[in-house]
Design a protein around this motif. Structure first.
Motif, PDB file in Angstrom:
ATOM      1  N   VAL A 255       1.274  10.691  -3.249  1.00  0.00           N
ATOM      2  CA  VAL A 255       0.742  11.019  -1.920  1.00  0.00           C
ATOM      3  C   VAL A 255       1.435  12.238  -1.307  1.00  0.00           C
ATOM      4  O   VAL A 255       0.785  13.056  -0.641  1.00  0.00           O
ATOM      5  N   SER A 256       2.741  12.393  -1.566  1.00  0.00           N
ATOM      6  CA  SER A 256       3.460  13.507  -0.914  1.00  0.00           C
ATOM      7  C   SER A 256       2.946  14.844  -1.419  1.00  0.00           C
ATOM      8  O   SER A 256       2.730  15.777  -0.633  1.00  0.00           O
TER       9      SER A 256
ATOM     10  N   VAL B 122      -1.423  10.083   7.231  1.00  0.00           N
ATOM     11  CA  VAL B 122      -0.732   9.579   6.032  1.00  0.00           C
ATOM     12  C   VAL B 122       0.462   8.711   6.442  1.00  0.00           C
ATOM     13  O   VAL B 122       0.714   7.660   5.842  1.00  0.00           O
ATOM     14  N   GLU B 123       1.149   9.105   7.495  1.00  0.00           N
ATOM     15  CA  GLU B 123       2.283   8.315   7.972  1.00  0.00           C
ATOM     16  C   GLU B 123       1.827   6.893   8.338  1.00  0.00           C
ATOM     17  O   GLU B 123       2.484   5.908   8.015  1.00  0.00           O
TER      18      GLU B 123
ATOM     19  N   LEU C  95       1.411   4.838   5.251  1.00  0.00           N
ATOM     20  CA  LEU C  95       2.626   4.559   4.468  1.00  0.00           C
ATOM     21  C   LEU C  95       3.659   3.731   5.219  1.00  0.00           C
ATOM     22  O   LEU C  95       4.405   2.958   4.603  1.00  0.00           O
ATOM     23  N   ASP C  96       3.752   3.923   6.523  1.00  0.00           N
ATOM     24  CA  ASP C  96       4.836   3.340   7.313  1.00  0.00           C
ATOM     25  C   ASP C  96       4.830   1.812   7.185  1.00  0.00           C
ATOM     26  O   ASP C  96       3.822   1.159   7.476  1.00  0.00           O
TER      27      ASP C  96
ATOM     28  N   LEU D  91       0.544   4.153  -2.865  1.00  0.00           N
ATOM     29  CA  LEU D  91       0.135   5.544  -2.596  1.00  0.00           C
ATOM     30  C   LEU D  91       1.244   6.514  -2.997  1.00  0.00           C
ATOM     31  O   LEU D  91       0.967   7.601  -3.520  1.00  0.00           O
ATOM     32  N   ARG D  92       2.493   6.118  -2.776  1.00  0.00           N
ATOM     33  CA  ARG D  92       3.604   6.980  -3.220  1.00  0.00           C
ATOM     34  C   ARG D  92       3.590   7.124  -4.734  1.00  0.00           C
ATOM     35  O   ARG D  92       3.782   8.210  -5.272  1.00  0.00           O
TER      36      ARG D  92
ATOM     37  N   GLY E   5       1.673   0.268   5.811  1.00  0.00           N
ATOM     38  CA  GLY E   5       2.299   0.435   4.497  1.00  0.00           C
ATOM     39  C   GLY E   5       2.670  -0.856   3.792  1.00  0.00           C
ATOM     40  O   GLY E   5       2.662  -0.928   2.560  1.00  0.00           O
TER      41      GLY E   5
ATOM     42  N   GLN F  36       0.811  -1.218   0.000  1.00  0.00           N
ATOM     43  CA  GLN F  36       0.000   0.000   0.000  1.00  0.00           C
ATOM     44  C   GLN F  36       0.847   1.273   0.000  1.00  0.00           C
ATOM     45  O   GLN F  36       0.530   2.241  -0.699  1.00  0.00           O
ATOM     46  N   GLY F  37       1.938   1.265   0.772  1.00  0.00           N
ATOM     47  CA  GLY F  37       2.803   2.451   0.846  1.00  0.00           C
ATOM     48  C   GLY F  37       3.361   2.799  -0.529  1.00  0.00           C
ATOM     49  O   GLY F  37       3.324   3.958  -0.965  1.00  0.00           O
ATOM     50  N   ASP F  38       3.852   1.809  -1.244  1.00  0.00           N
ATOM     51  CA  ASP F  38       4.414   2.051  -2.589  1.00  0.00           C
ATOM     52  C   ASP F  38       3.322   2.513  -3.545  1.00  0.00           C
ATOM     53  O   ASP F  38       3.539   3.392  -4.375  1.00  0.00           O
TER      54      ASP F  38
END
Ligand code: SAH
Length: 369
Positions: A310-311, A333-334, A337-338, A305-306, A343, A301-303
């Protein structure tokens, strides 16, 4: 300890009909029309049993909206297009998604929102939140209308009933829900080994799993994969499903019960407990491919959204926010992503009509992940 009106109903059924598969037990525990969990509980949020990504941050639904708009352009801007959400919960994901989709007014005008939802309580909540959009509710994925289709789902597949299969000394057996020694409470017990049950086990695990190993299969998720796969083969479209789970197929068991954010025994008090499992993304992708779609990922999920920016989205929102709101946005958001929080555990998988390029968020080479 087994307890409650639904437990009594399940016990009566077992007395009359014999042991239940874990899937039949889950279906009753979650969806009994009068006493099932989704018929009478409000599961999501701080006051419920679990918290989900769209409840944590508006950015989640907004980025899914960007994904839908980009895929709509890729499939040639069909008008109208069915935009379906499976298991929409409180409706907040759809609301965030539609707000972001409005950045592409032609898409916003073309889409017809369809919600696949089993729970009458959640339907009422979705109705309140999404009234202005006039959504269409459906009971099953199979009921989606013909034509171009874009689908999103977050934490939908993990709520579908699974069967548990156990490796015996010679063959596999099915784990079932039975009555315990006193005949008045629910217990797990394994049925007879059979070479026929061997056929249900994903290839790589069939031979290598040691005695006692448990494999979970989810016929209902495969039915969703088959339905979506066939639709996407026939009409242009795409589907995005986010959930926690594994890839490739792996040993379980993962079935768990949650009440007020605490783990509880699955059999203890059916109808008052959320039940969920890890999703076998490999089996889901294989089902969709067999039905004619292409499958992409899963990616963490983190990848994902990036990959969708996302940033930049966070920075734009934070620039307009008060310091307190900004802190909330950033910590939400952290959490999404974390890798030590959501994440990595959560993954996104996409299905598309054949012949389309890798969807946004699925196009990073492995080494950049
Ligand atoms: N997507 C939401 C809710 C996740 S909870 C979020 O991320 O917050 C699971 C959702 O799927 C709920 O809305 C539940 O009522 C729905 N659901 C579970 N099983 C279902 C089924 N068999 N058919 C239709 N909806 C189902």
């Amino acid at each position: 300890m087994t307890g409650g009106a639904l437990a009594d109903k399940i016990i009566r059924r077992i007395r009359a009909e014999g042991p239940l598969s874990v899937a039949a037990f889950m279906a009753m525990a979650l969806h009994d029309p009068a006493l099932g969990y989704y018929a009478r509980c409000r599961p999501i949020g701080a006051a419920g049993d679990f918290v989900t990504a769209p409840e944590i941050s508006q950015v989640f639904g907004e980025l899914l909206g960007v994904w839908c708009a980009l895929m709509w352009e890729r499939i040639g801007r069909p008008d109208p297009v069915v935009l379906a959400e499976l298991g929409p919960g409180s409706g907040v994901l759809a609301a965030d998604l539609l707000r972001a989709a409005a950045a592409l007014p032609e898409f916003r005008r073309a889409l017809r929102l369809h919600l696949v939802e089993a729970s009458p309580l959640l339907r009422a909540e979705q109705q309140r939140r999404l009234e202005a959009v006039d959504p269409v509710w459906l009971a099953r994925v199979e009921d989606l209308p013909a034509g171009p289709l874009i689908v999103v789902a977050n934490e939908f597949l993990d709520a579908l009933p699974i069967r548990q299969l156990v490796r015996g000394p010679r063959h596999w057996a099915e784990r079932r829900v039975v009555l315990g020694p006193e005949d008045d409470r629910l217990a797990f017990a394994d049925g007879a080994e059979s070479p026929v049950i061997d056929l249900l086990i994903p290839e790589p695990l069939r031979q290598t799993a040691p005695p006692g190993a448990v494999v979970e299969i989810c016929p209902a998720a495969l039915a969703v994969a088959a339905t979506l796969g066939a639709r996407l083969q026939r009409w242009p479209g795409a589907a995005l499903l986010v959930d926690y789970g594994y890839f490739p197929s792996a040993l379980g068991p993962s079935l768990r019960g949650l009440r007020h954010h605490q783990p509880v025994d699955v059999l203890e008090s059916p109808g008052t407990t959320d039940l969920s499992t890890d999703v076998d993304f490999a089996a889901f992708a294989q089902g969709a491919r067999a039905a004619g779609a292409e499958a992409w990922g899963p990616v963490p999920q983190g990848d994902f959204l990036r990959g969708l920016g996302v940033s930049a989205r966070l920075a734009a929102l934070a620039a307009r926010a008060t310091p307190a709101a900004r802190h909330r946005l950033e910590s939400g958001v952290e959490r999404l992503l974390d890798p030590t929080q959501m994440g990595n555990l959560f993954k996104a998988i996409a299905l598309t009509s054949p012949g389309l390029a890798a969807p946004p968020g699925f196009d990073l080479p492995d080494r950049e992940r």
